[in-house]
Design a protein around this motif. Structure first.
Motif, PDB file in Angstrom:
ATOM      1  N   VAL A 285      22.038  -3.571  -5.664  1.00 35.54           N
ATOM      2  CA  VAL A 285      20.640  -3.690  -6.081  1.00 35.54           C
ATOM      3  C   VAL A 285      20.586  -3.663  -7.603  1.00 35.54           C
ATOM      4  CG1 VAL A 285      19.793  -2.568  -3.978  1.00 35.54           C
ATOM      5  CG2 VAL A 285      20.250  -1.185  -6.014  1.00 35.54           C
ATOM      6  N   ASP A 286      19.442  -4.023  -8.153  1.00 33.90           N
ATOM      7  CA  ASP A 286      19.325  -4.014  -9.606  1.00 33.90           C
ATOM      8  C   ASP A 286      19.281  -2.584 -10.136  1.00 33.90           C
ATOM      9  OD1 ASP A 286      16.322  -3.255 -10.433  1.00 33.90           O
ATOM     10  OD2 ASP A 286      16.243  -4.431  -8.591  1.00 33.90           O
ATOM     11  N   ASN A 287      19.457  -2.442 -11.418  1.00 39.40           N
ATOM     12  CA  ASN A 287      19.619  -1.122 -12.031  1.00 39.40           C
ATOM     13  C   ASN A 287      18.406  -0.218 -11.899  1.00 39.40           C
ATOM     14  OD1 ASN A 287      22.255  -1.598 -12.954  1.00 39.40           O
ATOM     15  ND2 ASN A 287      21.516  -2.598 -14.824  1.00 39.40           N
ATOM     16  N   SER A 288      17.215  -0.784 -11.778  1.00 45.21           N
ATOM     17  CA  SER A 288      16.013   0.045 -11.816  1.00 45.21           C
ATOM     18  C   SER A 288      15.413   0.363 -10.449  1.00 45.21           C
ATOM     19  CB  SER A 288      14.936  -0.632 -12.683  1.00 45.21           C
ATOM     20  OG  SER A 288      14.537  -1.861 -12.104  1.00 45.21           O
ATOM     21  N   LEU A 289      15.969  -0.188  -9.390  1.00 45.93           N
ATOM     22  CA  LEU A 289      15.386   0.047  -8.066  1.00 45.93           C
ATOM     23  C   LEU A 289      15.735   1.438  -7.555  1.00 45.93           C
ATOM     24  CD1 LEU A 289      13.855  -0.963  -5.584  1.00 45.93           C
ATOM     25  CD2 LEU A 289      15.993  -1.936  -4.738  1.00 45.93           C
ATOM     26  N   SER A 290      14.714   2.238  -7.271  1.00 43.71           N
ATOM     27  CA  SER A 290      14.912   3.565  -6.697  1.00 43.71           C
ATOM     28  C   SER A 290      14.704   3.471  -5.189  1.00 43.71           C
ATOM     29  CB  SER A 290      13.929   4.578  -7.294  1.00 43.71           C
ATOM     30  OG  SER A 290      13.986   5.786  -6.565  1.00 43.71           O
ATOM     31  N   LEU A 291      15.792   3.538  -4.441  1.00 48.04           N
ATOM     32  CA  LEU A 291      15.693   3.449  -2.994  1.00 48.04           C
ATOM     33  C   LEU A 291      14.981   4.649  -2.394  1.00 48.04           C
ATOM     34  CD1 LEU A 291      19.193   1.987  -2.089  1.00 48.04           C
ATOM     35  CD2 LEU A 291      17.017   0.785  -2.228  1.00 48.04           C
ATOM     36  N   LEU A 292      15.164   5.802  -2.997  1.00 47.36           N
ATOM     37  CA  LEU A 292      14.500   6.999  -2.484  1.00 47.36           C
ATOM     38  C   LEU A 292      12.984   6.868  -2.609  1.00 47.36           C
ATOM     39  CD1 LEU A 292      14.561   9.813  -1.319  1.00 47.36           C
ATOM     40  CD2 LEU A 292      14.844  10.719  -3.626  1.00 47.36           C
ATOM     41  N   ASP A 293      12.512   6.453  -3.793  1.00 47.50           N
ATOM     42  CA  ASP A 293      11.072   6.290  -3.980  1.00 47.50           C
ATOM     43  C   ASP A 293      10.513   5.262  -3.012  1.00 47.50           C
ATOM     44  OD1 ASP A 293      11.165   8.131  -5.998  1.00 47.50           O
ATOM     45  OD2 ASP A 293      11.045   6.667  -7.646  1.00 47.50           O
ATOM     46  N   LEU A 294      11.214   4.140  -2.885  1.00 48.30           N
ATOM     47  CA  LEU A 294      10.741   3.089  -1.995  1.00 48.30           C
ATOM     48  C   LEU A 294      10.740   3.567  -0.550  1.00 48.30           C
ATOM     49  CD1 LEU A 294       9.838   0.139  -1.765  1.00 48.30           C
ATOM     50  CD2 LEU A 294      12.245  -0.490  -1.512  1.00 48.30           C
ATOM     51  N   ALA A 295      11.772   4.285  -0.167  1.00 52.32           N
ATOM     52  CA  ALA A 295      11.866   4.777   1.207  1.00 52.32           C
ATOM     53  C   ALA A 295      10.725   5.725   1.538  1.00 52.32           C
ATOM     54  CB  ALA A 295      13.205   5.479   1.409  1.00 52.32           C
ATOM     55  N   MET A 296      10.400   6.613   0.613  1.00 50.69           N
ATOM     56  CA  MET A 296       9.330   7.567   0.870  1.00 50.69           C
ATOM     57  C   MET A 296       7.976   6.871   0.960  1.00 50.69           C
ATOM     58  SD  MET A 296      10.982  10.211   1.381  1.00 50.69           S
ATOM     59  CE  MET A 296       9.555  11.242   1.681  1.00 50.69           C
ATOM     60  N   GLN A 297       7.810   5.794   0.192  1.00 47.86           N
ATOM     61  CA  GLN A 297       6.556   5.052   0.223  1.00 47.86           C
ATOM     62  C   GLN A 297       6.382   4.286   1.529  1.00 47.86           C
ATOM     63  OE1 GLN A 297       6.273   2.454  -3.224  1.00 47.86           O
ATOM     64  NE2 GLN A 297       7.057   4.054  -4.572  1.00 47.86           N
ATOM     65  N   MET A 298       7.512   3.889   2.126  1.00 47.24           N
ATOM     66  CA  MET A 298       7.446   2.987   3.277  1.00 47.24           C
ATOM     67  C   MET A 298       8.027   3.588   4.546  1.00 47.24           C
ATOM     68  SD  MET A 298       8.413  -0.623   1.478  1.00 47.24           S
ATOM     69  CE  MET A 298       7.983  -1.498   2.977  1.00 47.24           C
ATOM     70  N   ARG A 299       7.962   4.881   4.668  1.00 48.72           N
ATOM     71  CA  ARG A 299       8.624   5.527   5.793  1.00 48.72           C
ATOM     72  C   ARG A 299       8.009   5.189   7.148  1.00 48.72           C
ATOM     73  NH1 ARG A 299       6.298   9.360   2.564  1.00 48.72           N
ATOM     74  NH2 ARG A 299       4.575  10.582   3.394  1.00 48.72           N
ATOM     75  N   GLY A 300       6.834   4.596   7.160  1.00 48.43           N
ATOM     76  CA  GLY A 300       6.214   4.221   8.434  1.00 48.43           C
ATOM     77  C   GLY A 300       6.488   2.784   8.840  1.00 48.43           C
ATOM     78  N   MET A 301       7.328   2.075   8.083  1.00 46.71           N
ATOM     79  CA  MET A 301       7.568   0.658   8.353  1.00 46.71           C
ATOM     80  C   MET A 301       8.289   0.444   9.680  1.00 46.71           C
ATOM     81  SD  MET A 301       7.114  -2.387   7.232  1.00 46.71           S
ATOM     82  CE  MET A 301       6.619  -1.997   5.549  1.00 46.71           C
ATOM     83  N   ARG A 302       7.809  -0.538  10.444  1.00 42.92           N
ATOM     84  CA  ARG A 302       8.427  -0.930  11.699  1.00 42.92           C
ATOM     85  C   ARG A 302       8.427  -2.452  11.779  1.00 42.92           C
ATOM     86  NH1 ARG A 302       9.426   3.556  11.061  1.00 42.92           N
ATOM     87  NH2 ARG A 302       9.330   5.316  12.512  1.00 42.92           N
ATOM     88  N   GLY A 303       9.111  -3.003  12.775  1.00 37.08           N
ATOM     89  CA  GLY A 303       9.184  -4.446  12.911  1.00 37.08           C
ATOM     90  C   GLY A 303       7.821  -5.096  13.041  1.00 37.08           C
ATOM     91  N   SER A 304       6.886  -4.393  13.660  1.00 39.01           N
ATOM     92  CA  SER A 304       5.547  -4.943  13.844  1.00 39.01           C
ATOM     93  C   SER A 304       4.783  -5.069  12.531  1.00 39.01           C
ATOM     94  CB  SER A 304       4.745  -4.075  14.821  1.00 39.01           C
ATOM     95  OG  SER A 304       4.651  -2.742  14.334  1.00 39.01           O
ATOM     96  N   ASN A 305       5.246  -4.388  11.486  1.00 34.87           N
ATOM     97  CA  ASN A 305       4.598  -4.457  10.177  1.00 34.87           C
ATOM     98  C   ASN A 305       5.161  -5.566   9.295  1.00 34.87           C
ATOM     99  OD1 ASN A 305       4.941  -0.994  10.473  1.00 34.87           O
ATOM    100  ND2 ASN A 305       2.947  -1.999  10.576  1.00 34.87           N
ATOM    101  N   LEU A 306       6.176  -6.268   9.802  1.00 36.96           N
ATOM    102  CA  LEU A 306       6.809  -7.321   9.018  1.00 36.96           C
ATOM    103  C   LEU A 306       6.231  -8.687   9.377  1.00 36.96           C
ATOM    104  CD1 LEU A 306      10.614  -6.395   9.196  1.00 36.96           C
ATOM    105  CD2 LEU A 306       8.985  -5.833   7.402  1.00 36.96           C
ATOM    106  N   GLY A 307       5.994  -9.502   8.354  1.00 33.49           N
ATOM    107  CA  GLY A 307       5.596 -10.882   8.576  1.00 33.49           C
ATOM    108  C   GLY A 307       6.667 -11.794   8.004  1.00 33.49           C
ATOM    109  N   PHE A 308       7.170 -12.725   8.807  1.00 31.84           N
ATOM    110  CA  PHE A 308       8.211 -13.648   8.367  1.00 31.84           C
ATOM    111  C   PHE A 308       7.618 -15.045   8.189  1.00 31.84           C
ATOM    112  CE2 PHE A 308      10.612 -10.312  10.478  1.00 31.84           C
ATOM    113  CZ  PHE A 308      11.681 -10.113   9.607  1.00 31.84           C
TER     114      PHE A 308
END
Length: 352
Positions: A285-308
């Motif tokens: 990943v790029d140098n500035s991406l915080s996976l922890l911050d992103l994970a905490m923001q999106m902890r409710g994500m499921r397949g039904s929340n994805l649009g392809f």
């Protein structure tokens, strides 16, 4: 940047395509052992947060220590970049390769380009695939040797690495890229096996063109890792070719996410541990991406929340000796304008 992130000549990694003499693909190097990743990695980390693991720090440290960082924006001229319109929303460019693609020759790798839009409220995610053969204007590379002309969009990586790919996608879409992640579709096998298989609804009966020439039946079916990887590679048996391959990859991504989100995985330490090992050992990943911050923001994500979605096109054609995909510029503009403004309902409507 390691060899696993070197995509090859955009016109040589598929049989029957035409070689662009201007592109000089880097010579293949020995691959690192244990580097097995999949496009789902970013969302996997999100799911682990939802299971309470990252919050405790144990799995976050394990994942974070194995992640390679890349300078994705080095040399990208700020004055040429799109302005931020919707503050708080996030746009991630996902570059996928398949280092073990049976169709590859001479160390070449196929590639996938996805613009992932995460709205400000992080309630969903929209993943827009851009066909690799889309005919676009590619800015001149930093060394001045390549670009500065129209070409297939994946030429940007071969000519100038991630930074030129960022410039090209931003110029084409008008969307500012906040982060970049690079993954390997060959990792599907390990990911799916760690989950104990996934369920995929196959659109029609067909036989794989790759050994061991699996026969896929139409309808829902259980797939192990090898079958899921094989399925995600198929395109030649379908009238719409690479667009079918994109659909198959999207199906597998959604199936992996849904299976990973199940309580049986998150609540089982052995399954969770093998899943983490299979997905986190080689993500870049790029140098500035915080996976922890992103994970905490999106902890409710499921397949039904994805649009392809797939970038609107007018179909395929030829430019000189090259087979290319022509974008529907008017419809693409509407789609990416909605992304830039974080107008999710408009993205959904435009992406249908």
């Amino acid at each position: 940047m390691s060899d696993r992130h070197q995509l090859a000549d955009p016109d040589t990694h598929f049989p029957g395509s035409d070689v662009d003499p201007e592109v000089e693909a880097p010579a293949p190097k020995p691959r690192r052992r244990g580097r097995r990743i999949a496009l789902i990695v970013l969302l996997v980390v999100v799911l682990l947060a939802g299971g309470g693991m990252l919050a405790g720090g144990l799995y976050y440290r394990s994942v974070n220590n194995s992640i390679e960082r890349v300078d994705a924006f080095q040399g990208v001229p700020e004055e040429s970049r799109p302005q931020v319109v919707a503050k708080g929303a996030m746009n991630i460019m996902i570059l996928g390769s398949d280092s073990r693609d049976p169709e590859s020759t001479g160390g070449s790798r196929s590639d996938t380009i996805i613009l992932a839009h995460l709205p400000k409220d992080r309630s969903s995610a929209q993943l827009i695939s851009i066909p690799r053969d889309t005919w676009v204007s590619v800015p001149r590379s930093k060394d001045g040797r390549h670009g500065g002309r129209d070409a297939k969009i994946n030429a940007a990586y071969a000519w100038g690495g991630i930074p030129l790919m960022v410039q090209t996608v931003e110029q084409f879409t008008g969307v500012r890229i906040d982060h970049v992640t690079i993954v390997d579709f060959a990792g599907f096998k390990e990911i799916v096996d760690a989950l104990g298989g996934i369920n995929v609804d196959v659109e029609k009966k067909f036989t794989s063109i790759h050994p061991p020439f699996r026969a896929f039946s139409a309808g829902p079916q259980q797939m192990d890792g090898a079958a899921a990887l094989d399925y995600s590679r198929q395109r030649k048996q379908f009238a719409d070719g690479d667009f079918a391959r994109i659909r198959h990859q999207q199906q597998v991504i959604r199936a992996i996410l849904d299976k990973a989100a199940s309580g049986g995985v998150l609540a089982n330490p052995a399954k969770l541990n093998s899943f983490v090992k299979a997905t986190s050992s080689a993500v870049a990943v790029d140098n500035s991406l915080s996976l922890l911050d992103l994970a905490m923001q999106m902890r409710g994500m499921r397949g039904s929340n994805l649009g392809f979605y797939t970038c609107p096109t007018k179909g395929t054609g030829r430019v000189g000796s090259e087979s290319v995909v022509f974008a529907d510029k008017a419809k693409a503009k509407g789609l990416f304008d909605a992304v830039r403004r974080d107008a999710v309902p408009e993205i959904v409507a435009a992406g249908k």
